[in-house]
Design a protein around this motif. Sequence first.
Motif, short mmCIF file in Angstrom:
data_model
loop_
_atom_site.label_atom_id
_atom_site.label_comp_id
_atom_site.label_asym_id
_atom_site.label_seq_id
_atom_site.Cartn_x
_atom_site.Cartn_y
_atom_site.Cartn_z
N GLN A 383 23.14 11.69 -14.71
CA GLN A 383 22.93 10.94 -15.94
C GLN A 383 21.71 11.45 -16.71
O GLN A 383 21.72 11.52 -17.95
CB GLN A 383 22.77 9.45 -15.63
CG GLN A 383 24.05 8.77 -15.15
CD GLN A 383 23.90 7.26 -15.08
OE1 GLN A 383 23.12 6.66 -15.82
NE2 GLN A 383 24.66 6.63 -14.20
N ALA A 384 20.65 11.82 -15.98
CA ALA A 384 19.45 12.35 -16.63
C ALA A 384 19.75 13.64 -17.36
O ALA A 384 19.31 13.85 -18.50
CB ALA A 384 18.35 12.57 -15.59
N THR A 385 20.53 14.51 -16.73
CA THR A 385 20.87 15.79 -17.33
C THR A 385 21.63 15.61 -18.64
O THR A 385 21.42 16.34 -19.61
CB THR A 385 21.68 16.65 -16.35
OG1 THR A 385 20.89 16.87 -15.17
CG2 THR A 385 22.06 17.99 -16.96
N LEU A 389 17.17 15.36 -19.78
CA LEU A 389 16.03 15.23 -18.87
C LEU A 389 16.35 16.06 -17.63
O LEU A 389 17.09 15.64 -16.75
CB LEU A 389 15.82 13.76 -18.50
CG LEU A 389 15.58 12.81 -19.68
CD1 LEU A 389 15.66 11.35 -19.23
CD2 LEU A 389 14.22 13.09 -20.32
N LEU A 392 14.49 17.54 -12.50
CA LEU A 392 13.97 16.37 -11.78
C LEU A 392 14.25 16.39 -10.27
O LEU A 392 13.79 15.50 -9.56
CB LEU A 392 14.56 15.09 -12.38
CG LEU A 392 14.04 14.72 -13.77
CD1 LEU A 392 14.93 13.67 -14.42
CD2 LEU A 392 12.60 14.21 -13.67
N LEU A 417 11.79 9.58 -20.43
CA LEU A 417 12.08 9.47 -19.00
C LEU A 417 11.87 8.04 -18.52
O LEU A 417 12.68 7.50 -17.76
CB LEU A 417 11.19 10.44 -18.21
CG LEU A 417 11.35 10.36 -16.68
CD1 LEU A 417 12.79 10.64 -16.25
CD2 LEU A 417 10.38 11.32 -15.99
N PHE A 420 14.77 5.96 -19.46
CA PHE A 420 15.94 6.24 -18.62
C PHE A 420 15.79 5.61 -17.25
O PHE A 420 16.76 5.06 -16.68
CB PHE A 420 16.16 7.75 -18.50
CG PHE A 420 17.18 8.10 -17.44
CD1 PHE A 420 18.51 7.76 -17.60
CD2 PHE A 420 16.78 8.73 -16.27
CE1 PHE A 420 19.45 8.05 -16.61
CE2 PHE A 420 17.71 9.02 -15.27
CZ PHE A 420 19.05 8.67 -15.45
#
Length: 427
Positions: A383-385, A389, A392, A417, A420
């Motif tokens: 989800q971050a990608t 973001l 990590l 960040l 998120f």
Amino acid sequence: MPSRSEITYFGAGPAALPTDVLETAAKALVDYNGTGLGIAEHSHRSQYATDIINNAKNDLASYLDIDQSVYDILFMQAGGTGEFSAVVYNLVGAWVQNKIFEASKEVTDIPQDELVRRLKEKIANELKLDYIVTGSWSLKAYEEAIRLLGKEYVNLVVDAREHNNGKFGVIPDESTWKLSENAALVYYCDNETVDGVEFPAFPEILRSKPDSDSNPIVVADMSSNILSRRVPVNDHSIIFFGAQKNLGSAGVAVAVVKKTFLPPVTPQPQPDIMRKIGLPVPPIMMEYAPIAKNNSLYNTLSIFDVFIAGQVLKKLLATYPDKVDGQRKVAEQKAQLIYGALDKFPDVYKVVPSKGARSRMNICFRVIKNGDVDAAEKEFLAQATKLGLTGLKGHRSVGGMRASNYNSISLEGAQKLAKFIADFAQS
């Protein structure tokens, strides 16, 4: 594919660089100052190279308040890991040379055989290198000293794992440290990237005392937090750092060396003496004296990498009128945002190090949502990608998550960040 502006990269190193610095460097790589040649093509013996080195040294000294009459700033190769070896070679050599001075005062024109006998006796009874081990990198430095010299000469001042159930994550109280008397060096790593541990302040036990003849010879590895806060330079004999976190690109390392450890004050012992007393002779590329004598140009240095470091320093000086103190405020604000978001959801996230040892630069945590850590962390990364973001994933040796909050991470990037982290916890 995403554009550069859509990505906030939290990788631990090589780290992201300011886009405008890269754009300036890209132009210089093709044509430097209208010369028709790129900066990587100009001779390292040219005035261009000398000016780039001198400007970078002066800007670093200005930013961190380094007195260049007391310290020499060296650009070297082999990175921070190479400095693990370099500090051993150079400071053991300085220790031996001081013993030679002492012997020469006692006996004028001392025969070499007698000198060797005395030195061997001193080495057997007195030579110690002290290591404060608080994470994976200080452990590597400690192991390298043992590899070069032998375990009998290396003192483990403290091992943080013995104070934290076998794992790194704390800075043990200084009352538990076991320092040697008159050690050839005392090494510590100011910030541990793998384990997310940072010294909250310079250790009081190592602080120099005015008018003392027995101050500790302190060596600090500041590869991952240099330029992010004020450094008590005068309490150190050597500070070293690789460039690829806060200073620039991989390819150069910096050693800030107190001049009392350089010729003519303290020359390195002759190689034949070192061989006869059973101690290693340093490769010349790791010996500070010739590097200092040649203004970092003993051999073909990567001037392009020094140029990038210089551009980063110029940007910092232009951005913060109060120099490193301005960057420190931003670094702490960003770290508080990210840690605050993690601490708000203790059922979803577990910060790895203790609160008293948390790094502002490398924020290490686990995602424990729903009890399935592996699945939760894979989903967190996915989800971050999607939001841009990236970088990590934690170090391969410890797993988990790691947000590297280096100087190039903007306040907006840290806010993104933190948001998120909260959104993922509540989804």
